[in-house]
Motif scaffolding. Structure first.
Motif, PDB file in Angstrom:
ATOM      1  N   LYS A  64     -52.407 -23.788  -9.120  1.00 55.38           N
ATOM      2  CA  LYS A  64     -51.617 -22.685  -8.556  1.00 55.38           C
ATOM      3  C   LYS A  64     -52.536 -21.623  -7.957  1.00 55.38           C
ATOM      4  CE  LYS A  64     -48.070 -20.037  -7.712  1.00 55.38           C
ATOM      5  NZ  LYS A  64     -47.136 -20.355  -6.607  1.00 55.38           N
ATOM      6  N   PHE A  65     -53.578 -21.258  -8.682  1.00 53.27           N
ATOM      7  CA  PHE A  65     -54.539 -20.303  -8.120  1.00 53.27           C
ATOM      8  C   PHE A  65     -55.183 -20.866  -6.855  1.00 53.27           C
ATOM      9  CE2 PHE A  65     -54.841 -18.270 -12.457  1.00 53.27           C
ATOM     10  CZ  PHE A  65     -54.526 -16.978 -12.044  1.00 53.27           C
ATOM     11  N   LEU A  66     -55.508 -22.162  -6.899  1.00 51.96           N
ATOM     12  CA  LEU A  66     -56.173 -22.814  -5.769  1.00 51.96           C
ATOM     13  C   LEU A  66     -55.336 -22.714  -4.498  1.00 51.96           C
ATOM     14  CD1 LEU A  66     -58.708 -24.662  -5.116  1.00 51.96           C
ATOM     15  CD2 LEU A  66     -57.151 -26.587  -5.460  1.00 51.96           C
ATOM     16  N   THR A  67     -54.014 -22.907  -4.619  1.00 55.60           N
ATOM     17  CA  THR A  67     -53.140 -22.858  -3.439  1.00 55.60           C
ATOM     18  C   THR A  67     -53.126 -21.480  -2.797  1.00 55.60           C
ATOM     19  OG1 THR A  67     -51.159 -22.346  -4.751  1.00 55.60           O
ATOM     20  CG2 THR A  67     -51.634 -24.675  -4.341  1.00 55.60           C
ATOM     21  N   GLU A  68     -53.526 -20.461  -3.552  1.00 55.89           N
ATOM     22  CA  GLU A  68     -53.552 -19.099  -3.011  1.00 55.89           C
ATOM     23  C   GLU A  68     -54.968 -18.670  -2.623  1.00 55.89           C
ATOM     24  OE1 GLU A  68     -50.906 -17.432  -2.274  1.00 55.89           O
ATOM     25  OE2 GLU A  68     -49.589 -18.980  -3.115  1.00 55.89           O
ATOM     26  N   GLY A  69     -55.894 -19.638  -2.578  1.00 54.90           N
ATOM     27  CA  GLY A  69     -57.234 -19.349  -2.096  1.00 54.90           C
ATOM     28  C   GLY A  69     -58.191 -18.797  -3.121  1.00 54.90           C
ATOM     29  N   VAL A  70     -57.868 -18.959  -4.406  1.00 53.10           N
ATOM     30  CA  VAL A  70     -58.751 -18.504  -5.475  1.00 53.10           C
ATOM     31  C   VAL A  70     -59.514 -19.707  -6.027  1.00 53.10           C
ATOM     32  CG1 VAL A  70     -58.890 -17.362  -7.720  1.00 53.10           C
ATOM     33  CG2 VAL A  70     -57.127 -16.665  -6.078  1.00 53.10           C
ATOM     34  N   CYS A  71     -60.834 -19.625  -6.074  1.00 50.88           N
ATOM     35  CA  CYS A  71     -61.624 -20.691  -6.682  1.00 50.88           C
ATOM     36  C   CYS A  71     -61.349 -20.692  -8.183  1.00 50.88           C
ATOM     37  CB  CYS A  71     -63.109 -20.464  -6.433  1.00 50.88           C
ATOM     38  SG  CYS A  71     -63.565 -20.449  -4.683  1.00 50.88           S
ATOM     39  N   ALA A  72     -60.960 -21.830  -8.738  1.00 50.10           N
ATOM     40  CA  ALA A  72     -60.512 -21.881 -10.129  1.00 50.10           C
ATOM     41  C   ALA A  72     -61.422 -22.771 -10.965  1.00 50.10           C
ATOM     42  CB  ALA A  72     -59.072 -22.392 -10.196  1.00 50.10           C
ATOM     43  N   PHE A  73     -61.656 -22.345 -12.185  1.00 50.18           N
ATOM     44  CA  PHE A  73     -62.481 -23.087 -13.139  1.00 50.18           C
ATOM     45  C   PHE A  73     -61.758 -23.083 -14.482  1.00 50.18           C
ATOM     46  CE2 PHE A  73     -65.139 -21.260  -9.928  1.00 50.18           C
ATOM     47  CZ  PHE A  73     -66.109 -22.216  -9.654  1.00 50.18           C
ATOM     48  N   VAL A  74     -61.671 -24.251 -15.116  1.00 52.33           N
ATOM     49  CA  VAL A  74     -61.038 -24.373 -16.429  1.00 52.33           C
ATOM     50  C   VAL A  74     -62.115 -24.695 -17.444  1.00 52.33           C
ATOM     51  CG1 VAL A  74     -59.352 -25.608 -17.837  1.00 52.33           C
ATOM     52  CG2 VAL A  74     -58.879 -25.187 -15.410  1.00 52.33           C
ATOM     53  N   LEU A  75     -62.203 -23.886 -18.493  1.00 57.03           N
ATOM     54  CA  LEU A  75     -63.185 -24.123 -19.542  1.00 57.03           C
ATOM     55  C   LEU A  75     -62.487 -24.675 -20.784  1.00 57.03           C
ATOM     56  CD1 LEU A  75     -66.150 -23.860 -20.489  1.00 57.03           C
ATOM     57  CD2 LEU A  75     -65.506 -21.635 -21.468  1.00 57.03           C
ATOM     58  N   HIS A  76     -62.817 -25.918 -21.125  1.00 59.28           N
ATOM     59  CA  HIS A  76     -62.394 -26.486 -22.405  1.00 59.28           C
ATOM     60  C   HIS A  76     -63.502 -26.180 -23.405  1.00 59.28           C
ATOM     61  CE1 HIS A  76     -58.756 -28.492 -21.014  1.00 59.28           C
ATOM     62  NE2 HIS A  76     -59.426 -28.778 -19.905  1.00 59.28           N
ATOM     63  N   TYR A  77     -63.373 -25.007 -24.010  1.00 53.47           N
ATOM     64  CA  TYR A  77     -64.377 -24.478 -24.925  1.00 53.47           C
ATOM     65  C   TYR A  77     -64.284 -25.179 -26.279  1.00 53.47           C
ATOM     66  CZ  TYR A  77     -60.145 -21.858 -26.035  1.00 53.47           C
ATOM     67  OH  TYR A  77     -58.846 -21.521 -26.342  1.00 53.47           O
ATOM     68  N   SER A  78     -65.245 -24.906 -27.150  1.00 52.40           N
ATOM     69  CA  SER A  78     -65.312 -25.583 -28.448  1.00 52.40           C
ATOM     70  C   SER A  78     -64.347 -24.940 -29.440  1.00 52.40           C
ATOM     71  CB  SER A  78     -66.736 -25.501 -29.010  1.00 52.40           C
ATOM     72  OG  SER A  78     -67.650 -26.167 -28.168  1.00 52.40           O
ATOM     73  N   PRO A  79     -63.352 -25.696 -29.920  1.00 51.07           N
ATOM     74  CA  PRO A  79     -62.438 -25.182 -30.938  1.00 51.07           C
ATOM     75  C   PRO A  79     -63.011 -25.434 -32.333  1.00 51.07           C
ATOM     76  CG  PRO A  79     -61.694 -27.328 -30.229  1.00 51.07           C
ATOM     77  CD  PRO A  79     -62.974 -27.037 -29.472  1.00 51.07           C
TER      78      PRO A  79
END
Length: 273
Positions: A64-79
């Motif tokens: 969704k962010f990408l479609t609005e021109g925002v570079c997006a990064f998802v962090l799967h951090y350590s639980p």
């Protein structure tokens, strides 16, 4: 679009070595009038009670962010069983990594937002309150500006370790270490200073898992420190709504949306403001 995965490996004191996964979604750049557009970026921290990282609050948000021109990064951090400050160090390192490559990826290095959900909201608020604290230097170095978040987006966040806490998140974050000093450190409404970046917060009044008081406590602390804040409380809806539509809510029909689903449009305006 560039889409790739980067491992972030950090070992905090008393913890085994953990590896977080950073997923990148970077729009292609197109030459316009002889220049390339420089875009903001957002680092997304899914929820999951510090027990896991939710897929529903990862890629759908990024796209969704990408479609609005925002570079997006998802962090799967350590639980869990990783404990504080493992995930925090991973998130700050991810910000540093994004900023290091800002020129290459046509990112505005001064417009890197962090967006967190539920326990990921607690991690996001931790990034905002602890990014310049000296106790993290042995893990991520002393160049604090490199890991500084520019804006925070908090979605139904866990904030407090007090009366309105989400106990499962605190148990997974701190383990058996419930010393008063550490509990106070994890209660982020008490850690707000003028160095916290401008923040966007949304929650639902009916949330019975993470009470809305978490959002109110953090917003009140920001106002006290004169940090700009935008707060939205939707009158209906439970916990974990994500985008609030059929893509992330299996019981919804195609095209159906929750009243909270406009939060991300408001958040995108907040990023570009």
């Amino acid at each position: 679009m560039k889409h790739f995965e980067k491992n972030i490996t950090i070992k905090t004191e008393g913890a085994s070595e953990n590896t977080a996964r950073l997923l990148a979604y970077i729009p292609d750049t197109h030459e316009a009038q002889g220049i390339y557009r420089i875009r903001p970026a957002v680092l997304i921290l899914p929820g999951g009670g510090y027990e896991y990282t939710s897929e529903r609050e990862g890629e759908p948000i990024a796209l969704k962010f990408l479609t609005e021109g925002v570079c997006a990064f998802v962090l799967h951090y350590s639980p869990a069983p990783a404990r504080f400050p493992q995930a925090l160090c991973e998130a700050l390192t991810a910000i540093g990594y994004i900023r290091e490559h800002a020129e290459e990826w046509k990112i505005d290095k001064d417009q890197i937002a962090v967006c967190g959900f539920s326990a990921g909201g607690h991690l996001c608020a931790s990034v905002g309150t602890f990014w310049n604290k000296s106790f993290l230097e042995s893990y991520i170095g002393t160049d604090r500006e490199k890991v500084k978040p520019n804006k925070l987006i908090l979605s139904y966040p866990v904030i407090t370790s007090g009366e309105f806490t989400h106990q499962g998140s605190m148990d997974n974050l701190l383990g058996n270490n419930k010393e008063a000093e550490l509990l106070e450190l994890a209660s982020l409404e008490n850690q707000v200073t003028k160095d916290v970046p401008p923040s966007f917060i949304w929650h639902t009044y009916e949330d019975e898992t993470v009470p809305v008081q978490n959002a109110l406590l953090f917003a009140s602390a920001l106002v006290k420190e004169q940090v700009p804040v935008e707060l939205h409380v939707y009158r209906r809806g439970g916990h974990g709504l994500s985008l609030g539509n059929h893509l992330v809510q299996g019981e919804m029909q195609y095209g159906e949306t929750h009243i909270s689903s406009d939060w991300i449009d408001k958040a995108i305006r907040f990023i570009f403001d």
